[in-house]
Design a protein around this motif. Structure first.
Motif, PDB file in Angstrom:
ATOM      1  N   THR A   1      -3.141  -3.160   5.786  1.00 36.95           N
ATOM      2  CA  THR A   1      -2.724  -4.537   5.618  1.00 36.95           C
ATOM      3  C   THR A   1      -1.675  -4.554   4.515  1.00 36.95           C
ATOM      4  O   THR A   1      -1.769  -3.786   3.552  1.00 36.95           O
ATOM      5  CB  THR A   1      -3.899  -5.466   5.255  1.00 36.95           C
ATOM      6  OG1 THR A   1      -3.375  -6.692   4.746  1.00 36.95           O
ATOM      7  CG2 THR A   1      -4.788  -4.872   4.176  1.00 36.95           C
TER       8      THR A   1
ATOM      9  N   GLU B   1     -11.012 -10.809   8.093  1.00 33.64           N
ATOM     10  CA  GLU B   1     -10.317  -9.516   8.050  1.00 33.64           C
ATOM     11  C   GLU B   1     -11.246  -8.391   7.615  1.00 33.64           C
ATOM     12  O   GLU B   1     -11.123  -7.257   8.098  1.00 33.64           O
ATOM     13  CB  GLU B   1      -9.148  -9.564   7.052  1.00 33.64           C
ATOM     14  CG  GLU B   1      -7.881 -10.109   7.622  1.00 33.64           C
ATOM     15  CD  GLU B   1      -6.739  -9.976   6.615  1.00 33.64           C
ATOM     16  OE1 GLU B   1      -6.663  -8.955   5.896  1.00 33.64           O
ATOM     17  OE2 GLU B   1      -5.933 -10.907   6.536  1.00 33.64           O
ATOM     18  N   ALA B   2     -12.150  -8.686   6.684  1.00 33.07           N
ATOM     19  CA  ALA B   2     -13.101  -7.653   6.243  1.00 33.07           C
ATOM     20  C   ALA B   2     -13.985  -7.249   7.419  1.00 33.07           C
ATOM     21  O   ALA B   2     -14.243  -6.058   7.641  1.00 33.07           O
ATOM     22  CB  ALA B   2     -13.937  -8.168   5.074  1.00 33.07           C
TER      23      ALA B   2
ATOM     24  N   HIS C   1      -6.133   2.026   9.678  1.00 32.08           N
ATOM     25  CA  HIS C   1      -6.148   0.588   9.407  1.00 32.08           C
ATOM     26  C   HIS C   1      -5.211   0.321   8.237  1.00 32.08           C
ATOM     27  O   HIS C   1      -4.954   1.232   7.442  1.00 32.08           O
ATOM     28  CB  HIS C   1      -7.567   0.119   9.082  1.00 32.08           C
ATOM     29  CG  HIS C   1      -7.733  -1.371   9.186  1.00 32.08           C
ATOM     30  ND1 HIS C   1      -7.307  -2.080  10.282  1.00 32.08           N
ATOM     31  CD2 HIS C   1      -8.271  -2.288   8.335  1.00 32.08           C
ATOM     32  CE1 HIS C   1      -7.578  -3.374  10.092  1.00 32.08           C
ATOM     33  NE2 HIS C   1      -8.161  -3.525   8.940  1.00 32.08           N
TER      34      HIS C   1
ATOM     35  N   PHE D   1     -12.164  -0.524   1.307  1.00 37.49           N
ATOM     36  CA  PHE D   1     -10.890  -0.981   1.862  1.00 37.49           C
ATOM     37  C   PHE D   1     -10.703  -2.436   1.460  1.00 37.49           C
ATOM     38  O   PHE D   1     -11.606  -3.253   1.647  1.00 37.49           O
ATOM     39  CB  PHE D   1     -10.899  -0.861   3.396  1.00 37.49           C
ATOM     40  CG  PHE D   1      -9.646  -1.406   4.034  1.00 37.49           C
ATOM     41  CD1 PHE D   1      -8.500  -0.626   4.109  1.00 37.49           C
ATOM     42  CD2 PHE D   1      -9.602  -2.708   4.521  1.00 37.49           C
ATOM     43  CE1 PHE D   1      -7.338  -1.130   4.677  1.00 37.49           C
ATOM     44  CE2 PHE D   1      -8.436  -3.223   5.087  1.00 37.49           C
ATOM     45  CZ  PHE D   1      -7.308  -2.422   5.166  1.00 37.49           C
TER      46      PHE D   1
ATOM     47  N   THR E   1     -19.518  -6.110   3.775  1.00 39.96           N
ATOM     48  CA  THR E   1     -18.258  -6.860   3.743  1.00 39.96           C
ATOM     49  C   THR E   1     -18.374  -8.006   2.743  1.00 39.96           C
ATOM     50  O   THR E   1     -19.400  -8.682   2.663  1.00 39.96           O
ATOM     51  CB  THR E   1     -17.848  -7.404   5.128  1.00 39.96           C
ATOM     52  OG1 THR E   1     -18.892  -8.230   5.663  1.00 39.96           O
ATOM     53  CG2 THR E   1     -17.560  -6.272   6.102  1.00 39.96           C
TER      54      THR E   1
ATOM     55  N   ASN F   1       0.809  -1.213   0.000  1.00 41.88           N
ATOM     56  CA  ASN F   1       0.000   0.000   0.000  1.00 41.88           C
ATOM     57  C   ASN F   1       0.850   1.275   0.000  1.00 41.88           C
ATOM     58  O   ASN F   1       0.344   2.365   0.218  1.00 41.88           O
ATOM     59  CB  ASN F   1      -0.976  -0.021   1.172  1.00 41.88           C
ATOM     60  CG  ASN F   1      -0.264  -0.458   2.451  1.00 41.88           C
ATOM     61  OD1 ASN F   1       0.766   0.099   2.803  1.00 41.88           O
ATOM     62  ND2 ASN F   1      -0.806  -1.464   3.117  1.00 41.88           N
TER      63      ASN F   1
ATOM     64  N   GLU G   1     -13.279  -7.568  10.654  1.00 37.40           N
ATOM     65  CA  GLU G   1     -12.462  -6.837  11.635  1.00 37.40           C
ATOM     66  C   GLU G   1     -12.339  -5.364  11.227  1.00 37.40           C
ATOM     67  O   GLU G   1     -12.448  -4.463  12.062  1.00 37.40           O
ATOM     68  CB  GLU G   1     -11.047  -7.435  11.736  1.00 37.40           C
ATOM     69  CG  GLU G   1     -10.989  -8.877  12.185  1.00 37.40           C
ATOM     70  CD  GLU G   1     -11.245  -9.081  13.674  1.00 37.40           C
ATOM     71  OE1 GLU G   1     -10.859  -8.222  14.495  1.00 37.40           O
ATOM     72  OE2 GLU G   1     -11.827 -10.127  14.023  1.00 37.40           O
ATOM     73  N   ALA G   2     -12.110  -5.136   9.933  1.00 37.97           N
ATOM     74  CA  ALA G   2     -11.992  -3.756   9.452  1.00 37.97           C
ATOM     75  C   ALA G   2     -13.321  -3.034   9.621  1.00 37.97           C
ATOM     76  O   ALA G   2     -13.353  -1.866  10.038  1.00 37.97           O
ATOM     77  CB  ALA G   2     -11.549  -3.755   7.981  1.00 37.97           C
TER      78      ALA G   2
ATOM     79  N   CYS H   1      -8.745  -6.155   1.793  1.00 33.59           N
ATOM     80  CA  CYS H   1      -7.959  -6.985   2.709  1.00 33.59           C
ATOM     81  C   CYS H   1      -7.885  -8.384   2.117  1.00 33.59           C
ATOM     82  O   CYS H   1      -7.974  -8.524   0.891  1.00 33.59           O
ATOM     83  CB  CYS H   1      -8.578  -6.953   4.094  1.00 33.59           C
ATOM     84  SG  CYS H   1     -10.333  -7.382   4.094  1.00 33.59           S
ATOM     85  N   ASN H   2      -7.722  -9.397   2.946  1.00 33.65           N
ATOM     86  CA  ASN H   2      -7.335 -10.704   2.409  1.00 33.65           C
ATOM     87  C   ASN H   2      -8.236 -11.859   2.791  1.00 33.65           C
ATOM     88  O   ASN H   2      -7.939 -12.998   2.448  1.00 33.65           O
ATOM     89  CB  ASN H   2      -5.897 -11.025   2.866  1.00 33.65           C
ATOM     90  CG  ASN H   2      -4.998  -9.830   2.658  1.00 33.65           C
ATOM     91  OD1 ASN H   2      -4.670  -9.491   1.530  1.00 33.65           O
ATOM     92  ND2 ASN H   2      -4.636  -9.171   3.735  1.00 33.65           N
TER      93      ASN H   2
ATOM     94  N   GLY I   1      -3.318  -6.289   1.063  1.00 34.42           N
ATOM     95  CA  GLY I   1      -4.665  -5.999   0.571  1.00 34.42           C
ATOM     96  C   GLY I   1      -4.712  -5.274  -0.763  1.00 34.42           C
ATOM     97  O   GLY I   1      -4.047  -4.255  -0.963  1.00 34.42           O
TER      98      GLY I   1
END
Ligand SMILES: *Cc1c(COP(=O)(O)O)cnc(C)c1O
Length: 406
Positions: free
Chosen positions: A285, A111-112, A283, A104, A254, A80, A114-115, A106-107, A288
């Motif tokens: 990662t 994780e989605a 935030h 956003f 998400t 990023n 959590e974000a 992510c992986n 991501g």
């Protein structure tokens, strides 16, 4: 089905993989369309799609071409620290088909979520102070296995060995407005998390009017309505997003499982009133939204958002639903069928889901349970009518044996 290594050693005996799963003995080696083949050359009709991930089937030409396009540029990953075009374009495409906002990447699904927890809490805190941090989740929900998402997952057995989890979680029951009213407040509620169709919890669609009620309640108390469409989103239910069935628009969406056709990728779409509060450092990662996964996700999103594609998902879903209802009429062990589109659950009268899954696998059909008494059907979204008939034919053969208790 593509080239392969020529290793001859078997995988029999003790595995060096940690014992977090309980897979059967078969070792999968190849895939094509709705089919997988094991190392011994046995072919299986794959109605698991890697748990609703391989939405376009195995070795899909559009996925292959997207991987090749990305590799021609030679960039798998930049971090990023730099912008890349596939991520920018994918994000623009997502907000266009979902709702206005920002994305956003992510992986994974967990994780989605959590974000999403972090974004919702930050927005709630800025507007309502530190007490406004509670998250409402629903009985039967599954949101992932990390410390925030696990706290929102209604599985005491998955949680207990790892406590304390994220605090501030309140529980409500789908379709019981009173249970929601009891736990929400303007002062304390930051977000309400809901799967519009519960997946792991047993393939249970949330009624449209309850989705609309939740939208209203979230609005009243100034909480973010978060739709977890990690499993039910991106065409699986016959709508591009399951929330669209009820006509509502969430504040946060998400996504993960099918997003990059099996490459690890998650995404959080957040409406402007939340995304505008997010600043560098809030935030991050490392992996991501890299240019390879984003290029593949662009191809997936283009494919699954075609109205014709979605129409086909609905027709295939109706066909499978009808056929499974037919089985329910003939086999006492099948209590009924529920779900939407190509996300269906066959509900059994006893806790025999794993027996059905095993018996079907032995006959060449791959299925996955969703709890002890539900067998889940999540085939590739481009499954053919003939393949649906083949799957039903296998069930017709194996259900009597399971019924007799073998
Ligand atoms: C699978 C799933 C998750 C977790 O996704 P992972 O990629 O396994 O972390 C979260 N929510 C829902 C609804 C899911 O089906």
């Amino acid at each position: 089905m593509g080239e392969d290594s020529t290793s001859t050693d078997t995988l029999a005996g003790r595995s060096a993989l940690m014992n977090t799963y309980a897979p059967p003995e078969v070792v999968m080696a190849r895939g094509e369309g709705s089919w997988m083949e094991d190392e011994e050359g046995n072919r299986y009709l794959d109605f698991t799609s890697g748990i609703a991930v391989n939405a376009l089937g195995h070795d899909a030409p559009v996925v292959r071409r997207a991987v090749e396009r990305a590799m021609e540029r030679g960039l798998i990953h930049t971090s990023n620290l730099f912008r890349t075009r596939p991520a920018e374009e994918l994000a623009a495409q997502l907000v266009q088909v979902a709702f206005p906002g920002q994305v956003f990447f992510c992986n994974s699904g967990a994780e989605a979520n959590e974000a999403a927890i972090k974004f919702a809490r930050k927005a709630a805190r800025e507007r309502g102070g530190p007490d406004k941090h509670e998250i409402v989740a629903f009985r039967g929900a599954f949101h992932g296995r990390l410390y925030g998402s696990l706290a929102l997952t209604d599985r005491p057995a998955y949680q207990e060995p790892f406590t304390p989890l994220m605090p501030g979680v309140r529980w409500a029951t789908v379709n019981e407005l009173g249970s929601v009213r009891q736990v929400v407040s303007k002062e304390r509620t930051a977000a309400i998390f809901i799967e519009p169709v519960q997946g792991e919890g047993g393939v249970i669609p949330v009624p449209d009017d309850f989705m609309r009620t939740l939208r209203q309640v979230a609005h009243e108390v100034g909480a973010a309505l978060v739709c977890d469409e990690i499993q039910c989103g991106l065409g699986r239910t016959g709508d591009l997003f399951a929330f669209q069935h009820s006509g509502i628009v969430p504040d946060i969406l998400t996504l993960a499982k099918p997003l990059a056709a099996g490459l690890p990728m998650g995404a959080v779409v957040a409406a402007p009133h939340i995304s505008e509060l997010i600043r560098p450092g809030d935030h991050a990662t490392t992996f991501g939204g890299g240019p390879l996964v984003a290029e593949v996700a662009r191809a997936v999103l283009c494919a699954v958002s075609e109205p014709e594609f979605l129409g086909r998902v609905r027709r295939s879903g109706d066909r499978l639903h009808r056929e499974l209802e037919g089985l329910a009429a003939r086999h006492h062990i099948v209590e009924g069928v529920r779900g939407r589109g190509l996300m269906l659950g066959m509900v059994l009268r006893r806790e025999a889901a794993s027996e059905v899954v095993r018996a079907a696998r032995e006959e060449g059909l791959l299925l996955v349970g969703a709890g002890p008494n539900v067998v889940r059907f999540v085939p590739p979204l481009n499954v053919t009518g003939e393949e649906i008939d083949q799957a039903v034919a296998v069930l017709r053969r194996v259900l009597p044996a399971v019924e007799r208790g073998r």
